[in-house]
Design a protein around this motif. Sequence first.
Motif, short mmCIF file in Angstrom:
data_model
loop_
_atom_site.label_atom_id
_atom_site.label_comp_id
_atom_site.label_asym_id
_atom_site.label_seq_id
_atom_site.Cartn_x
_atom_site.Cartn_y
_atom_site.Cartn_z
N ARG A 29 53.33 43.79 36.57
CA ARG A 29 53.51 44.81 37.81
C ARG A 29 52.51 46.04 37.80
O ARG A 29 52.12 46.42 38.87
N PRO A 30 52.48 46.75 36.72
CA PRO A 30 51.74 48.02 36.86
C PRO A 30 50.23 47.78 37.06
O PRO A 30 49.60 48.64 37.23
N ASP A 31 49.71 46.41 36.87
CA ASP A 31 48.31 46.12 37.05
C ASP A 31 47.94 45.97 38.56
O ASP A 31 46.79 45.86 38.79
N VAL A 32 48.93 46.13 39.55
CA VAL A 32 48.87 45.75 40.91
C VAL A 32 48.75 47.08 41.31
O VAL A 32 49.82 47.65 41.37
N HIS A 33 47.47 47.45 42.15
CA HIS A 33 47.64 49.01 42.79
C HIS A 33 47.23 48.73 44.38
O HIS A 33 45.80 48.22 44.59
N PHE A 34 48.14 48.64 44.98
CA PHE A 34 47.83 48.41 46.52
C PHE A 34 47.17 49.40 47.32
O PHE A 34 46.49 49.47 48.52
N GLY A 35 47.32 50.83 46.61
CA GLY A 35 46.79 52.07 47.13
C GLY A 35 45.37 52.36 46.85
O GLY A 35 44.74 53.40 47.30
N ARG A 36 44.82 51.41 45.88
CA ARG A 36 43.37 51.95 45.68
C ARG A 36 42.52 51.05 46.27
O ARG A 36 42.23 49.83 46.38
N GLY A 37 41.61 51.62 47.00
CA GLY A 37 40.39 51.02 47.91
C GLY A 37 41.17 50.43 49.15
O GLY A 37 42.27 50.77 49.47
N PRO A 38 40.25 49.98 50.31
CA PRO A 38 40.76 49.65 51.42
C PRO A 38 41.76 48.29 51.20
O PRO A 38 42.53 48.17 52.28
N PHE A 39 41.67 47.64 50.45
CA PHE A 39 42.43 46.33 50.05
C PHE A 39 43.37 46.48 48.98
O PHE A 39 44.09 45.38 48.95
N GLY A 40 43.23 47.28 48.23
CA GLY A 40 44.05 47.21 46.93
C GLY A 40 43.19 46.66 45.87
O GLY A 40 42.53 45.84 46.13
N LYS A 41 43.66 46.96 44.52
CA LYS A 41 42.79 46.34 43.41
C LYS A 41 43.71 45.88 42.34
O LYS A 41 44.87 46.39 42.17
N LEU A 42 43.39 44.95 41.52
CA LEU A 42 44.09 44.41 40.58
C LEU A 42 43.33 44.97 39.09
O LEU A 42 42.09 45.17 38.98
N HIS A 43 44.15 45.39 38.33
CA HIS A 43 43.67 45.95 37.08
C HIS A 43 43.66 44.77 35.84
O HIS A 43 44.77 44.71 35.24
N VAL A 44 42.48 44.23 35.58
CA VAL A 44 42.56 43.35 34.62
C VAL A 44 42.31 43.98 33.33
O VAL A 44 41.28 44.08 32.80
N ARG A 45 43.37 44.21 32.55
CA ARG A 45 43.24 44.93 31.54
C ARG A 45 42.92 44.15 30.35
O ARG A 45 42.23 44.60 29.27
N PHE A 46 43.13 42.76 30.35
CA PHE A 46 42.71 41.85 29.33
C PHE A 46 41.59 40.83 29.68
O PHE A 46 41.53 39.71 29.48
N GLY A 47 40.37 41.22 30.57
CA GLY A 47 39.54 40.48 30.76
C GLY A 47 38.64 39.86 29.56
O GLY A 47 38.57 40.64 28.48
N LYS A 48 37.96 38.77 29.92
CA LYS A 48 37.60 37.97 28.73
C LYS A 48 36.13 38.93 28.37
O LYS A 48 35.43 39.41 29.27
#
Length: 468
Positions: free
Chosen positions: A195-214
Amino acid sequence: MVEPRLRVIEGRTVPEMPVTWDPWEFQALCVEAFVASWRARGFSPVTVDNDIGLLERTLKALGRPAWDVTPEDIDRVVGGLAVEGRAPSTRRGYVQIFKGFHRFLQARKAAEIEAAFGVRLVCPVDEFNASRHVGDDSPAMLPPPTPERVEEFFDFLKTRIATARKYAPAARDYALFRTLYHAGLRSEEASLLDRPDVHFGRGPFGKLHVRFGKGAHTSGPRPRWVPMLDQLDLVLRWFLDDVRGMAGRPLPGNFVRWALSQRIARDLSFPAVRWNGPSRPMDDEARWATARRLLHDDTIRTEDRLAGLLLLLYAQWPAAISRLTIDHIEQTDGAVRIRLGEVPVELPELVADLAVQQVAARRSHAVLARSDSPWLFPGGQPGRPISVWAMGERLRKLGIRLAETRSTALFQLATELPAAVLARTLGIDITVAVKWQRAAAGDWGAYAAEIASRASHSGGRGSDPGPR
């Protein structure tokens, strides 16, 4: 007498010394150079160690220097591995490591090999002995799905949400596939989102923080930010607000059961948390207050009032509401009925008026082509119903908390109707109806008593503060 400083010698050619190499010694030097090229390209030490062992086993099985290997030698080694019962992936690994080594010899050592051993390099791996991999043919045989095919897939998932016996897993799958498609995440990356990885207020559309990207070449996770495009933010809002809470947090219990089944832990237990329904005593009163507002507030659109009342009074999820058509509304003998399950339900007068108005005024919300639609709640595209998350968003704007409201409505209905009638009229599974009836008759007895007590002290209105 002066001594001569120059003298005449017999002329002869300088003898040619033949360049000789031991083939196994030269091959060992080539292997070292090949491994050095891996390190130069940034391969991890684990990968290098594994591939060195595989290359050594391959060259030993071939039994001759790499430049003397023939297609028959490849057939012999691969056939022997198959007879031994080795997996196709193992056989493919042998062929691929030799093929890579041979390409290195062609690029770096071809001139030296031809000069020393008189051999011109030709790769012995051909179409007849190369191990086939699924990925070798899949792109040509199975092109990426067309946009129409993708839409068909998501339409299927929407229908599954409306008809599935368990709403939460079907809704979760829909949100997951939407996230994979619109955000371009790998399945493992999406499964590790929290849940903390979902940021609806970041940018015009919101962003996902992919902390464990490959990361590349097993270099570890590489965090990155991914924008939520194509209304993915609406899908995730719907999932987080209305779906995620229904499933609770079963992961610890699943982990404990798995650990016990694998005999990793003994005498390990996890306390079960029993769901007790609405915890606040004002839930039912707030429900009726919202219902009265929807019945009498003409400033709210008719379709929103009707959809909200279907949730408040008949415990219908947005997925089920969005799939209703005008044929689900029946007008016979001066009564208006709605078919939510097998048996139609007669609507109260004020709700019936809203249903009749909606049937008469149903129109597509498309801007360019307004046309009659079979759907009771038409969507933005002609001939298609409103989407589930758009319906949920409308109800949330009315101040309705979907999961809590439906729980309260089901509790009230379960106290008044037998489980069989509840299942047939509301279109829910019989097992769900039985569970609700047991909860209403047992665990929530104190809750019902509290409601009756507050009603009697407030002026003798009775235990049902229904809409007026």
